[in-house]
Design a protein around this motif. Structure first.
Motif: not given
Length: 116
Positions: A10-31
């Motif tokens: 999950i963290v890897e998916i979130v990191e890859n998505t954040a990187e693809a969107n040029n951001t270093r912060k994710v405020s919410k993750v829905k599973l």
């Protein structure tokens, strides 16, 4: 404990998505974690807390949707609720069940935060 490897994925998916969107912060993750997905929720949450340290996901709110387990009963010929694998049909007591819901496990949504 496979929940730790699930958390790392999950963290890897979130990191890859954040990187693809040029951001270093994710405020919410829905599973979405189905009732019959075979995931121990407390262990998953602990794994996410550990795996997300020093990542864009660190400190993010985690929201979890838990779809109910369901199965097709071959005797009743209908879909019935099923809360644990191996349980009998709540209608007729048969064990001739085919699980058809509640096995989901996925990241459904991310809210990207403001880089500060």
């Amino acid at each position: 404990m496979h929940e730790m490897s699930l958390a790392q994925s999950i963290v890897e998916i979130v990191e890859n998505t954040a990187e693809a969107n040029n951001t270093r912060k994710v405020s919410k993750v829905k599973l979405i974690v189905g009732e019959l997905a075979g995931v121990e929720m407390h262990a998953l949450m602990q794994g996410l807390k550990i795996a997300s340290q020093e990542t864009p996901m660190e400190g993010a709110e985690i929201e979890i949707e838990r779809p109910q387990g369901t199965a097709w009963c071959m005797m009743c010929q209908k879909t019935v609720p099923l809360h644990r694998r191996g349980d009998a049909c709540p209608e007729c007591g048969s064990y001739q069940l085919s699980i058809n819901g509640g096995t989901e496990f996925r990241v459904s949504e991310l809210e990207l935060g403001d880089d500060e």
